[in-house]
Design a protein around this motif. Sequence first.
Motif, PDB file in Angstrom:
ATOM      1  N   GLY A 164      92.857  47.884  10.085  1.00 56.32           N
ATOM      2  CA  GLY A 164      91.683  47.023   9.785  1.00 56.32           C
ATOM      3  C   GLY A 164      92.311  45.838   9.947  1.00 56.32           C
ATOM      4  O   GLY A 164      93.523  45.589   9.734  1.00 56.32           O
ATOM      5  N   LEU A 165      91.244  44.735  10.275  1.00 58.72           N
ATOM      6  CA  LEU A 165      91.925  43.415  10.363  1.00 58.72           C
ATOM      7  C   LEU A 165      92.208  42.645   9.398  1.00 58.72           C
ATOM      8  O   LEU A 165      91.754  42.956   8.207  1.00 58.72           O
ATOM      9  CB  LEU A 165      90.501  42.843  10.950  1.00 58.72           C
ATOM     10  CG  LEU A 165      89.685  42.861  12.185  1.00 58.72           C
ATOM     11  CD1 LEU A 165      88.338  42.207  12.575  1.00 58.72           C
ATOM     12  CD2 LEU A 165      90.680  42.698  13.437  1.00 58.72           C
ATOM     13  N   PRO A 166      93.571  42.022   9.360  1.00 55.57           N
ATOM     14  CA  PRO A 166      93.880  41.351   8.359  1.00 55.57           C
ATOM     15  C   PRO A 166      93.166  40.214   7.687  1.00 55.57           C
ATOM     16  O   PRO A 166      92.219  39.417   8.531  1.00 55.57           O
ATOM     17  CB  PRO A 166      95.371  40.714   8.764  1.00 55.57           C
ATOM     18  CG  PRO A 166      94.970  40.798  10.485  1.00 55.57           C
ATOM     19  CD  PRO A 166      94.113  42.136  10.734  1.00 55.57           C
ATOM     20  N   ALA A 167      93.097  40.207   6.517  1.00 55.73           N
ATOM     21  CA  ALA A 167      92.243  39.069   6.072  1.00 55.73           C
ATOM     22  C   ALA A 167      92.925  37.713   6.277  1.00 55.73           C
ATOM     23  O   ALA A 167      94.056  37.620   6.258  1.00 55.73           O
ATOM     24  CB  ALA A 167      92.170  39.066   4.283  1.00 55.73           C
ATOM     25  N   ALA A 168      91.980  36.472   6.346  1.00 59.91           N
ATOM     26  CA  ALA A 168      92.510  35.306   6.760  1.00 59.91           C
ATOM     27  C   ALA A 168      91.517  34.280   6.129  1.00 59.91           C
ATOM     28  O   ALA A 168      90.117  34.496   6.238  1.00 59.91           O
ATOM     29  CB  ALA A 168      93.012  35.105   7.995  1.00 59.91           C
ATOM     30  N   ALA A 169      91.867  33.417   5.517  1.00 61.08           N
ATOM     31  CA  ALA A 169      90.774  32.075   5.066  1.00 61.08           C
ATOM     32  C   ALA A 169      90.764  31.144   5.779  1.00 61.08           C
ATOM     33  O   ALA A 169      91.904  30.545   6.475  1.00 61.08           O
ATOM     34  CB  ALA A 169      91.145  31.759   3.618  1.00 61.08           C
ATOM     35  N   PRO A 170      89.617  30.751   6.346  1.00 63.39           N
ATOM     36  CA  PRO A 170      89.257  29.729   7.172  1.00 63.39           C
ATOM     37  C   PRO A 170      89.549  28.234   6.796  1.00 63.39           C
ATOM     38  O   PRO A 170      89.692  28.162   5.514  1.00 63.39           O
ATOM     39  CB  PRO A 170      88.075  29.647   7.681  1.00 63.39           C
ATOM     40  CG  PRO A 170      87.356  30.430   6.470  1.00 63.39           C
ATOM     41  CD  PRO A 170      87.942  31.277   5.930  1.00 63.39           C
ATOM     42  N   SER A 171      90.255  27.287   7.347  1.00 62.62           N
ATOM     43  CA  SER A 171      90.554  26.069   6.969  1.00 62.62           C
ATOM     44  C   SER A 171      89.404  25.040   6.963  1.00 62.62           C
ATOM     45  O   SER A 171      89.246  24.026   6.337  1.00 62.62           O
ATOM     46  CB  SER A 171      91.829  25.611   7.618  1.00 62.62           C
ATOM     47  OG  SER A 171      91.600  25.567   9.225  1.00 62.62           O
ATOM     48  N   PHE A 172      88.449  25.396   7.899  1.00 63.11           N
ATOM     49  CA  PHE A 172      87.167  24.670   8.165  1.00 63.11           C
ATOM     50  C   PHE A 172      86.122  25.431   8.619  1.00 63.11           C
ATOM     51  O   PHE A 172      86.402  26.336   9.453  1.00 63.11           O
ATOM     52  CB  PHE A 172      87.401  23.330   8.756  1.00 63.11           C
ATOM     53  CG  PHE A 172      87.870  23.444  10.439  1.00 63.11           C
ATOM     54  CD1 PHE A 172      86.861  23.666  11.275  1.00 63.11           C
ATOM     55  CD2 PHE A 172      89.087  23.488  10.545  1.00 63.11           C
ATOM     56  CE1 PHE A 172      86.938  23.782  12.535  1.00 63.11           C
ATOM     57  CE2 PHE A 172      89.483  23.546  12.117  1.00 63.11           C
ATOM     58  CZ  PHE A 172      88.381  23.636  13.091  1.00 63.11           C
ATOM     59  N   THR A 173      84.810  24.945   8.358  1.00 64.02           N
ATOM     60  CA  THR A 173      83.650  25.539   8.989  1.00 64.02           C
ATOM     61  C   THR A 173      82.758  24.359   9.684  1.00 64.02           C
ATOM     62  O   THR A 173      82.499  23.255   8.738  1.00 64.02           O
ATOM     63  CB  THR A 173      82.955  26.264   8.230  1.00 64.02           C
ATOM     64  OG1 THR A 173      83.684  27.644   7.859  1.00 64.02           O
ATOM     65  CG2 THR A 173      81.465  26.902   8.869  1.00 64.02           C
ATOM     66  N   GLU A 174      82.522  24.224  10.761  1.00 65.10           N
ATOM     67  CA  GLU A 174      81.973  22.918  11.368  1.00 65.10           C
ATOM     68  C   GLU A 174      80.905  23.433  12.451  1.00 65.10           C
ATOM     69  O   GLU A 174      81.173  24.059  13.515  1.00 65.10           O
ATOM     70  CB  GLU A 174      82.828  22.091  12.174  1.00 65.10           C
ATOM     71  CG  GLU A 174      82.625  20.657  12.265  1.00 65.10           C
ATOM     72  CD  GLU A 174      83.819  19.813  12.812  1.00 65.10           C
ATOM     73  OE1 GLU A 174      83.568  19.259  13.854  1.00 65.10           O
ATOM     74  OE2 GLU A 174      84.764  19.883  12.187  1.00 65.10           O
ATOM     75  N   GLY A 175      79.726  23.385  12.186  1.00 66.05           N
ATOM     76  CA  GLY A 175      78.606  23.946  12.951  1.00 66.05           C
ATOM     77  C   GLY A 175      78.790  25.502  13.288  1.00 66.05           C
ATOM     78  O   GLY A 175      78.767  26.070  12.446  1.00 66.05           O
ATOM     79  N   ASP A 176      78.909  25.783  14.593  1.00 67.67           N
ATOM     80  CA  ASP A 176      79.106  27.127  14.666  1.00 67.67           C
ATOM     81  C   ASP A 176      80.450  27.470  15.220  1.00 67.67           C
ATOM     82  O   ASP A 176      80.741  28.398  15.610  1.00 67.67           O
ATOM     83  CB  ASP A 176      78.124  27.350  16.055  1.00 67.67           C
ATOM     84  CG  ASP A 176      76.805  27.274  15.723  1.00 67.67           C
ATOM     85  OD1 ASP A 176      76.151  28.129  15.264  1.00 67.67           O
ATOM     86  OD2 ASP A 176      76.304  26.025  16.326  1.00 67.67           O
ATOM     87  N   ILE A 177      81.455  26.743  14.497  1.00 61.93           N
ATOM     88  CA  ILE A 177      82.903  27.304  14.619  1.00 61.93           C
ATOM     89  C   ILE A 177      83.385  27.308  13.417  1.00 61.93           C
ATOM     90  O   ILE A 177      83.530  26.533  12.381  1.00 61.93           O
ATOM     91  CB  ILE A 177      83.363  26.102  15.487  1.00 61.93           C
ATOM     92  CG1 ILE A 177      82.975  26.154  16.943  1.00 61.93           C
ATOM     93  CG2 ILE A 177      84.978  26.300  15.637  1.00 61.93           C
ATOM     94  CD1 ILE A 177      83.459  24.924  17.808  1.00 61.93           C
ATOM     95  N   VAL A 178      83.974  28.544  13.173  1.00 64.44           N
ATOM     96  CA  VAL A 178      85.015  28.558  12.010  1.00 64.44           C
ATOM     97  C   VAL A 178      86.350  28.229  12.591  1.00 64.44           C
ATOM     98  O   VAL A 178      86.772  29.346  13.350  1.00 64.44           O
ATOM     99  CB  VAL A 178      84.798  29.966  11.590  1.00 64.44           C
ATOM    100  CG1 VAL A 178      85.601  30.127  10.230  1.00 64.44           C
ATOM    101  CG2 VAL A 178      83.410  30.166  11.178  1.00 64.44           C
ATOM    102  N   GLY A 179      87.206  27.492  11.891  1.00 60.11           N
ATOM    103  CA  GLY A 179      88.415  27.295  12.362  1.00 60.11           C
ATOM    104  C   GLY A 179      89.600  27.915  11.337  1.00 60.11           C
ATOM    105  O   GLY A 179      89.556  27.853  10.203  1.00 60.11           O
ATOM    106  N   TYR A 180      90.605  28.530  11.863  1.00 63.48           N
ATOM    107  CA  TYR A 180      91.937  28.841  11.196  1.00 63.48           C
ATOM    108  C   TYR A 180      93.107  28.246  11.594  1.00 63.48           C
ATOM    109  O   TYR A 180      93.502  28.414  12.614  1.00 63.48           O
ATOM    110  CB  TYR A 180      91.989  30.447  11.625  1.00 63.48           C
ATOM    111  CG  TYR A 180      90.813  31.314  10.929  1.00 63.48           C
ATOM    112  CD1 TYR A 180      90.746  31.937   9.421  1.00 63.48           C
ATOM    113  CD2 TYR A 180      89.809  31.390  11.834  1.00 63.48           C
ATOM    114  CE1 TYR A 180      89.687  32.597   9.154  1.00 63.48           C
ATOM    115  CE2 TYR A 180      88.715  32.216  11.480  1.00 63.48           C
ATOM    116  CZ  TYR A 180      88.638  32.701  10.111  1.00 63.48           C
ATOM    117  OH  TYR A 180      87.612  33.262   9.615  1.00 63.48           O
ATOM    118  N   GLY A 181      93.546  27.558  10.759  1.00 57.73           N
ATOM    119  CA  GLY A 181      94.881  26.732  11.138  1.00 57.73           C
ATOM    120  C   GLY A 181      95.176  25.613   9.806  1.00 57.73           C
ATOM    121  O   GLY A 181      94.916  25.918   8.906  1.00 57.73           O
ATOM    122  N   ASP A 182      95.715  24.651  10.083  1.00 57.72           N
ATOM    123  CA  ASP A 182      96.176  23.579   9.293  1.00 57.72           C
ATOM    124  C   ASP A 182      95.253  22.415   9.147  1.00 57.72           C
ATOM    125  O   ASP A 182      95.205  21.819   8.014  1.00 57.72           O
ATOM    126  CB  ASP A 182      97.621  23.101   9.338  1.00 57.72           C
ATOM    127  CG  ASP A 182      98.609  24.303   9.438  1.00 57.72           C
ATOM    128  OD1 ASP A 182      98.404  25.147   8.463  1.00 57.72           O
ATOM    129  OD2 ASP A 182      99.630  24.235  10.262  1.00 57.72           O
TER     130      ASP A 182
END
Length: 550
Positions: free
Chosen positions: A387-405
């Motif tokens: 299964g896909l590894p879990a990851a928490a997003p660093s930001f959600t902006e409009g129609d984009i969910v970002g994963y980073g710092d």
Amino acid sequence: MSEQRNIEEAVFGGGLTVRVSREVAEAAEPVLARLLADGVPAKLAAKDPTLWGPAAEAEAGIRLGWVDTFQRSRALLPQLAELREELGDLDHVVLAGMGGSSLAPEVISLTLGKQLTVLDTTDPGQVAAALGDRLDRTVVVVSSKSGGTVETDSHRRAYLQAFLDAGMSPAEAGRHFVVVTDPGSPLEATAREMGATVLLADSDVGGRYSALTAFGLVPTALAGIDVAELLDQAEEFATTLTGDLDNPAFLLGAAMGAAALAGRDKIALVDDGSGISGLGDWAEQLIAESTGKDGKGILPVVVETPTSAGATGSDVLTATVGGSLGVGAVPGSGVAPHVSVNGPLGAQFLCWEVATAVAGRVLGIDPFDQPNVTESKQNTNKILEAGLPAAAPSFTEGDIVGYGDASSLEDALRALLGAAGEHGYVAVMAYLDRFADADAAKVRELLAAASGRPVTFGWGPRFLHSTGQYHKGGPQVGAFLQITGEAAEDLAVPGRPYTFGRLQAAQAAGDRQALAGRDRPLLHLHLTDRAKGIAQLLEAAARLQPYKER
């Protein structure tokens, strides 16, 4: 005429011309002289596997068939003519293949103006669109050297099920398949069980060097292209390969290798607009996968036009390719390139193959292995099981969910571009539909303009079979932007416990793991609505301050 002057102006032979600038000529001259003194042209023509050192000898010994494959490929011509006549009612040709199995046929069809549907994706929308197009008139060319490529196997399964669901018998469905593979591969046995036509390729030619083998010729011949002309062009050009001064391929290889050793270790590949379309995409996988290993390599950067951002730079060798134009004669007011390669497509294929192998010798690497390609594949298989590894997003902006710092889209993009440093590059990797989501590719030039660094763009998982090797095995100076997106509808992979959407997500996650394991800067953007998310990304990238204005 002195040797140096001859190098500076041009080397012509076999219908193809390589021209280099004075700067490149001065760097290439001693390298070329050394290659000639070592007798490399004659040794390569004789398929000498010792040319790349003892560590590479075993691999080279079974991978040099491309040197004269254009001669052996002539035996295919009567078979292809007969097959095209037998399948004359099937006028929609779909090529299911990855990497070298698909990129050369795509260049051939684009350049010579014949329609070929290239299916080299796991995106469910793109696969579904192909399945819904003229199914009753479709012949599917399934191309895989190993016979175990997961994407290609999934395409075969999907098409077979679609033919059966359309009311065809198994025998009727089998007639709609032509399989190109190496002798003895698992796919050969499967194809014969299906009742498909089987054409076996040269087993002593690696995928990225296979343009003039059955992998390049079968789908394009079925699409209506006179492939004998390509072989004629390559054969004419081959007469130059044992020459000294009049050897365009060796000049190109010496120029690439010498430039890389002198710090120009990125090569911008630009269509010059004179009759060849898309050769950069093919040369990209050839150069990146052949040279990007052992912490070394030449990074190919496919640039849209001669005036696009990223065509030049202090560490970039600017190269134009086409059918007739030379250095300084680039349309659109582009800057004069360091190198221009002009000639017919069959000669271009052989020239770049030789040049890449020669550059490998100059750099001291084995141009025929791909030691890091399997890593992402292995990660993918594990993720499909667990299964896909879990990851928490660093930001959600409009129609984009970002994963980073970073906490916003613009900040995240700025940080990523800054992470490339003075000598690095940025790689954009889009796991999307390269037709329906084609606008995503526009972000490459925007990021190149904002960063002043070379920026590459690759469609996933297609790039895993080309630049993916360079990302992991080449110089560790890359910063990576991965783009994924929600699929409107998913699509089952018949006979497998996963869908195309799940496979695509697993491939993206597997590649993220491979990059994270090397501590490379990585920004993952997931588009919850693809069209809106792409537009939002382009707007954010366009707002970044251009490098030249800082």
